[in-house]
Design a protein around this motif. Structure first.
Motif, PDB file in Angstrom:
ATOM      1  N   THR A 163       0.681  -0.715  -0.292  1.00 45.80           N
ATOM      2  CA  THR A 163       0.018  -0.793   0.412  1.00 45.80           C
ATOM      3  C   THR A 163       0.686   1.597   0.102  1.00 45.80           C
ATOM      4  OG1 THR A 163      -1.619  -1.611   1.178  1.00 45.80           O
ATOM      5  CG2 THR A 163      -2.191   1.141   1.459  1.00 45.80           C
ATOM      6  N   TRP A 164       1.923   0.993   0.884  1.00 47.29           N
ATOM      7  CA  TRP A 164       2.972   2.634   0.985  1.00 47.29           C
ATOM      8  C   TRP A 164       3.114   2.757  -0.398  1.00 47.29           C
ATOM      9  CZ3 TRP A 164       8.203   2.040   0.416  1.00 47.29           C
ATOM     10  CH2 TRP A 164       9.203   2.750   0.139  1.00 47.29           C
ATOM     11  N   VAL A 202      -8.147  -0.705   1.948  1.00 43.34           N
ATOM     12  CA  VAL A 202      -7.082  -1.778   2.511  1.00 43.34           C
ATOM     13  C   VAL A 202      -8.402  -2.569   2.831  1.00 43.34           C
ATOM     14  CG1 VAL A 202      -5.231  -2.650   3.496  1.00 43.34           C
ATOM     15  CG2 VAL A 202      -5.053  -0.911   1.919  1.00 43.34           C
ATOM     16  N   ALA A 203      -8.223  -4.396   2.692  1.00 39.16           N
ATOM     17  CA  ALA A 203      -9.148  -4.958   3.307  1.00 39.16           C
ATOM     18  C   ALA A 203      -8.476  -6.048   3.866  1.00 39.16           C
ATOM     19  CB  ALA A 203     -10.151  -5.165   2.145  1.00 39.16           C
ATOM     20  N   PRO A 204      -8.544  -6.440   5.645  1.00 38.72           N
ATOM     21  CA  PRO A 204      -9.102  -5.764   6.429  1.00 38.72           C
ATOM     22  C   PRO A 204      -8.258  -4.284   6.694  1.00 38.72           C
ATOM     23  CG  PRO A 204      -7.862  -7.319   7.629  1.00 38.72           C
ATOM     24  CD  PRO A 204      -7.997  -7.470   5.942  1.00 38.72           C
ATOM     25  N   GLY A 205      -6.377  -4.547   6.232  1.00 41.42           N
ATOM     26  CA  GLY A 205      -5.728  -2.900   7.067  1.00 41.42           C
ATOM     27  C   GLY A 205      -5.326  -3.588   8.339  1.00 41.42           C
ATOM     28  N   ASN A 206      -4.614  -2.228   8.682  1.00 43.25           N
ATOM     29  CA  ASN A 206      -3.680  -2.495  10.159  1.00 43.25           C
ATOM     30  C   ASN A 206      -3.748  -1.053  10.445  1.00 43.25           C
ATOM     31  OD1 ASN A 206      -1.642  -1.755   9.115  1.00 43.25           O
ATOM     32  ND2 ASN A 206      -0.983  -3.620   8.885  1.00 43.25           N
ATOM     33  N   GLY A 207      -3.403  -0.948  11.814  1.00 42.26           N
ATOM     34  CA  GLY A 207      -2.802   0.377  11.943  1.00 42.26           C
ATOM     35  C   GLY A 207      -2.386   1.140  11.520  1.00 42.26           C
ATOM     36  N   THR A 238      -2.167   1.103   7.289  1.00 44.03           N
ATOM     37  CA  THR A 238      -2.071   0.822   6.990  1.00 44.03           C
ATOM     38  C   THR A 238      -3.388   2.604   6.597  1.00 44.03           C
ATOM     39  OG1 THR A 238      -4.565   0.497   6.835  1.00 44.03           O
ATOM     40  CG2 THR A 238      -2.492  -0.712   5.376  1.00 44.03           C
ATOM     41  N   ALA A 239      -3.848   2.596   8.035  1.00 42.11           N
ATOM     42  CA  ALA A 239      -4.855   3.413   8.042  1.00 42.11           C
ATOM     43  C   ALA A 239      -4.417   5.203   7.541  1.00 42.11           C
ATOM     44  CB  ALA A 239      -5.471   3.188   9.835  1.00 42.11           C
TER      45      ALA A 239
END
Length: 429
Positions: free
Chosen positions: A16-17, A30-35, A37-38
């Motif tokens: 993602t970055w 982003v699914a589910p993503g994390n702290g 990626t938020a």
């Protein structure tokens, strides 16, 4: 472009970055993503990533132009098949191609059929024949659950007794259905090295080399994990070995076009052992490695959106990879007890201070926020602390300096990531 990334670990944060840096990226999900990626995308916690119809519905509702599939489970479940059938570009192989990771037996037979050097092996669905074979090979020996086991289904047994216990464990359900078939293979010696490639149209565009550290504790001791640290490139790889690895990856990519009904479009991960007889393939994975992605993508200078779309659309000739000459080292900060049971919800402090160091990026592997909006641990591997440097030593020192600035209760990590590489090839003798 609107882009959806499937997954929620350190690999997906790194992907993602890299996608977020592209001028072609408009909206990122982003699914589910994390702290982590938020902060650079919109997390979609409710989406079931291995449900192809659910992913398709989300993609249609949000005008998604490209789906990048991070973990292996959605690939094996055929999510890419569903998306491609609906005309949505998907970065990741279909279910048939994903068998290269989903079944170690399938993968080994693929290697045999196409002249890819690998360890002697056999696979079993019953206990007694498996035990007879491991006694024939003797220890040390490697026991593998055939299916997906989150990187933990490989047991390197130093004694016959340990090997027998591992076989019993697989058939007794320690890895669920993944262990209903057991692969037993000879123990190879030498350093390990990962070489990933973007594959499309039967062609391989190889990435930079990387070396993971699978064992939990310093000195390569303890149980296997999903990876406790990694660096790129790998200085101990000789030019002739690298040429051989490139040739093997190209041979594998060509074979995908011959064997599979549909084009393999995604990453092919080659896990190599640099044996005295030359590089041999330990395993294939059907996606970006974790944590290799966290050092490979920071060194990639080509726009990842351009690459991913070319792969997804079957345009391999449009891929032109450029790499930074800097070194990258990443250290995993894990929860106390990992890879066994561990507690969650520990408050994490110091990431902003760590990222103020030049060349440092902290990729979140297992984090979330609590009701007080504090960043907390949510997995066994919590953070990937990655540093770039003009030399291997500089990158390594910077990564560990950053690790010291980050704190959470029960923080554990290996202190020897890259130590062997700094010592040279003789460190493996």
């Amino acid at each position: 472009m609107n882009i959806l990334v499937l997954g929620g670990g350190g690999r997906e944060h790194a992907i993602t970055w890299a996608l977020a840096k592209s001028p072609r990226t408009d909206k990122l999900y982003v699914a589910p993503g994390n702290g982590g990626t938020a902060g650079i995308a919109e997390n979609v916690a409710h989406l079931k990533v291995d449900d192809g119809q659910a992913v398709l519905a989300f993609a249609r509702d949000h005008n998604i132009d490209l789906v990048v599939i991070g973990p292996e489970a959605p690939l094996v479940a055929g999510v890419a098949d569903v998306l491609r059938a609906a005309g949505i570009p998907a970065f990741g192989p279909d279910a048939e191609g994903a068998q290269l990771e989903g079944s170690k037996t399938f993968s080994k037979r693929f290697m045999d059929d196409h002249g890819i050097p690998t360890a002697r092996y056999d696979s079993f669905t019953a206990l007694e024949p498996a035990l007879a074979y491991l006694r024939e090979l003797g220890a040390p020996i490697v026991v593998k659950a055939d299916g997906l086991a989150a990187g933990k289904g490989v047991i390197v047994a130093e004694t016959e007794a340990d090997a027998e216990a591992a076989v019993h464990s697989c058939f007794d359900g320690a890895f669920g259905d993944a262990g209903s078939t057991v692969l037993i293979e000879e123990f190879l010696t030498g350093p390990e090295c990962s070489l990933l490639a973007f594959v499309s149209g039967g062609k391989a565009h190889c990435m930079a080399t990387a070396q993971d550290h699978k064992r939990a504790f310093d000195g390569d001791r303890g149980p296997n994990t999903g990876g406790m640290g990694v660096y790129s490139p790998v200085p101990i790889v000789e030019p002739d070995e690298l040429a051989s690895m490139y040739e093997i990856m190209e041979k594998a990519a060509t074979a995908t076009a011959e064997v599979f009904e549909h084009d393999y479009r995604g990453v092919l991960y080659g896990g190599f052992m640099l044996t005295p007889e030359g590089p041999k393939m330990l395993e294939f994975n059907a996606r970006f490695g974790d944590p290799e992605t966290q050092v490979v993508l920071p060194r990639l200078e080509t726009d990842l959106v351009d690459i991913a779309l070319a792969v997804a659309e079957g345009r391999p000739d449009d891929i032109n990879l450029r790499w930074s000459e800097q070194w990258a080292v990443s250290v995993v900060l894990a929860s106390d007890g990992y890879p066994g049971p561990y507690e969650k919800g520990k408050v994490i402090l110091g990431i902003e201070e760590a990222e103020q160091l030049e060349g440092v990026t902290v990729f979140h592997a297992g984090t979330t926020t609590n009701y007080d909006d504090e960043l907390v641990t949510a997995g066994g591997r919590v953070l990937n602390v990655t540093a770039l440097g003009d030399s291997f030593e500089e990158a390594r020192e910077c990564a560990y300096e950053a690790c010291d600035l980050i704190n959470f209760e029960g923080k554990q990590y290996r202190t020897d990531i890259g130590k062997r590489a700094a010592e040279g090839r003789q460190a493996w003798n």
